[in-house]
Design a protein around this motif. Structure first.
Motif, short mmCIF file in Angstrom:
data_model
loop_
_atom_site.label_atom_id
_atom_site.label_comp_id
_atom_site.label_asym_id
_atom_site.label_seq_id
_atom_site.Cartn_x
_atom_site.Cartn_y
_atom_site.Cartn_z
N VAL A 112 -1.38 13.21 11.74
CA VAL A 112 -2.28 13.83 12.73
C VAL A 112 -3.65 14.10 12.11
O VAL A 112 -4.70 13.83 12.72
CB VAL A 112 -1.68 15.14 13.26
N ILE A 113 -3.66 14.62 10.89
CA ILE A 113 -4.93 14.92 10.21
C ILE A 113 -5.72 13.64 9.96
O ILE A 113 -6.95 13.59 10.17
CB ILE A 113 -4.68 15.66 8.89
N LEU A 114 -5.04 12.59 9.49
CA LEU A 114 -5.75 11.34 9.23
C LEU A 114 -6.32 10.75 10.52
O LEU A 114 -7.43 10.20 10.53
CB LEU A 114 -4.83 10.33 8.54
N PHE A 115 -5.57 10.86 11.61
CA PHE A 115 -6.08 10.38 12.90
C PHE A 115 -7.33 11.16 13.30
O PHE A 115 -8.31 10.58 13.79
CB PHE A 115 -5.01 10.52 13.98
N SER A 116 -7.33 12.48 13.05
CA SER A 116 -8.51 13.29 13.35
C SER A 116 -9.70 12.84 12.50
O SER A 116 -10.84 12.74 13.00
CB SER A 116 -8.22 14.77 13.07
N LEU A 117 -9.46 12.57 11.22
CA LEU A 117 -10.53 12.09 10.35
C LEU A 117 -11.07 10.74 10.85
O LEU A 117 -12.28 10.49 10.82
CB LEU A 117 -10.02 11.94 8.92
N PHE A 118 -10.17 9.88 11.28
CA PHE A 118 -10.58 8.57 11.79
C PHE A 118 -11.48 8.72 13.02
O PHE A 118 -12.52 8.07 13.13
CB PHE A 118 -9.34 7.74 12.14
N VAL A 119 -11.10 9.60 13.92
CA VAL A 119 -11.89 9.82 15.14
C VAL A 119 -13.28 10.35 14.81
O VAL A 119 -14.29 9.85 15.30
CB VAL A 119 -11.16 10.79 16.09
N PHE A 120 -13.34 11.35 13.92
CA PHE A 120 -14.62 12.00 13.64
C PHE A 120 -15.43 11.27 12.58
O PHE A 120 -16.61 11.60 12.37
CB PHE A 120 -14.39 13.46 13.24
N SER A 121 -14.83 10.28 11.89
CA SER A 121 -15.60 9.51 10.92
C SER A 121 -16.70 8.70 11.60
O SER A 121 -17.67 8.28 10.96
CB SER A 121 -14.68 8.56 10.13
N ARG A 122 -16.56 8.48 12.90
CA ARG A 122 -17.58 7.75 13.65
C ARG A 122 -18.69 8.68 14.16
O ARG A 122 -19.64 8.21 14.78
CB ARG A 122 -16.92 7.04 14.83
N LYS A 123 -18.54 9.98 13.90
CA LYS A 123 -19.56 10.94 14.33
C LYS A 123 -20.26 11.49 13.09
O LYS A 123 -21.18 10.88 12.58
CB LYS A 123 -18.92 12.02 15.18
N ASN A 124 -19.81 12.61 12.57
CA ASN A 124 -20.41 13.08 11.32
C ASN A 124 -19.42 13.96 10.56
O ASN A 124 -18.37 14.35 11.08
CB ASN A 124 -21.72 13.82 11.56
N LEU A 125 -19.78 14.26 9.32
CA LEU A 125 -18.88 14.96 8.42
C LEU A 125 -18.57 16.38 8.90
O LEU A 125 -17.45 16.86 8.72
CB LEU A 125 -19.50 15.00 7.02
N PHE A 126 -19.53 17.04 9.50
CA PHE A 126 -19.31 18.41 9.95
C PHE A 126 -18.13 18.50 10.91
O PHE A 126 -17.26 19.37 10.77
CB PHE A 126 -20.58 18.96 10.62
N PHE A 127 -18.09 17.61 11.90
CA PHE A 127 -17.00 17.64 12.87
C PHE A 127 -15.66 17.32 12.19
O PHE A 127 -14.62 17.86 12.58
CB PHE A 127 -17.27 16.65 14.00
N ALA A 128 -15.69 16.44 11.19
CA ALA A 128 -14.46 16.12 10.46
C ALA A 128 -13.96 17.34 9.70
O ALA A 128 -12.76 17.64 9.68
CB ALA A 128 -14.72 14.97 9.49
N ILE A 129 -14.88 18.09 9.08
CA ILE A 129 -14.50 19.30 8.35
C ILE A 129 -13.89 20.33 9.29
O ILE A 129 -12.88 20.97 8.96
CB ILE A 129 -15.73 19.88 7.61
#
Length: 292
Positions: A84-101
């Protein structure tokens, strides 16, 4: 190599894990575990472009299957959590680091609150590793000085809370359990101050990742090969942009925090294997580089 050992800072982990499994019908739980196991194997095999990739995938997959999928346990929950966490990182990697954090923080803080409180430390260390490449040498030096000052000012109970469970687990293994634990070890020094804490930490990092300094056997060889693989992935991914670096640093954060308190090789192997899925983006990146 024994797959046992007490966790530190995991006050409710067994209770919460049992309650989660109680909520899931047994038949559905078996299907879920089978599905996640097949998903893991499929992902690593799908991106294996050569024999080297296949060898690496078969070094990483069997320990995970043994520790997390043969029977439902805490590592089964962590394995699903990491997907689940990796999927979240994948989704937000296309936006920016702040949202991923923020996205990772929601998961890790919730997990730390209800299951394993040392996940707070993993999350904070991950943020530090993310910003580290953005700092120049002078700021890195200032950060190290601040860390040294922090260690010197911390009260002794902090160090004891983090490292004394290793000594407790060693005493239980050596003097109470009849079968014992072949790969349990104790701290070199009493964890009562910053200097002793640092020496114990360095010693634990060496023993857990280069087990031949204390133990030798087939299991230790498998552990060491896994350490070599994830070290290579982290080295290759550390300064990359986006998902491969973010997820590899999250895996590294787990490893570095586990070295604080893990009491034996089996417990360490089991815990880092449960989040090995974080290395998939690095694996994919390097396998695609082979094809270029």
């Amino acid at each position: 190599l024994e797959s046992s050992g007490d966790d530190v800072l995991v006050e409710n982990s067994f209770t919460v894990t049992a309650r989660i499994f109680d909520l899931i019908p047994p038949a559905f739980l078996d299907v879920l575990i089978l599905f996640v196991a097949i998903f893991y194997i499929f992902c690593f095999h799908k991106y294996s472009k050569n024999y080297g990739g296949l060898i690496i995938s078969w070094l990483l997959i069997p320990p995970l299957v043994i520790f997390a999928f043969i029977a439902p346990n805490k590592e089964t929950i962590v394995t699903v959590f990491s997907v689940v966490i990796l999927f979240s990182l994948f989704v937000f990697s296309r936006k920016n680091l702040f949202f991923a954090i923020v996205a990772v923080g929601v998961g890790y803080i919730a997990y730390a609150m209800y299951v394993r409180s040392y996940y707070y430390l993993i999350y904070m260390l991950w943020i530090v590793l993310l910003i580290l490449p953005k700092l120049n040498l002078s700021r890195v030096f200032i950060l190290l000085v601040a860390l040294a000052l922090l260690l010197s000012m911390m009260p002794s109970y902090v160090f004891e809370t983090l490292q004394s469970p290793r000594d407790v687990a060693f005493m239980v293994s050596e003097y109470i359990l009849e079968s014992g634990n072949r790969t349990s070890f104790e701290n070199l020094l009493p964890p009562t101050n910053g200097f002793n804490f640092l020496i114990n930490y360095i010693y634990a990092v060496v023993v857990l990742n280069v087990p031949f300094v204390r133990f030798f056997g087939v299991s230790e060889l498998v552990l060491f090969f896994n350490v070599l693989v994830f070290s290579y992935f982290i080295y290759k991914s550390f300064n990359l942009p986006g998902l491969p670096a973010w997820s590899a640093k999250l895996f590294l954060s787990h490893v570095l925090i586990l070295c604080l308190f893990e009491p034996d090789l089996g417990s360490y192997f089991r815990h880092f294997s449960s989040v090995v899925f974080y290395l998939l983006p690095s694996f994919v990146f390097m396998q695609e580089a082979v094809q270029r």
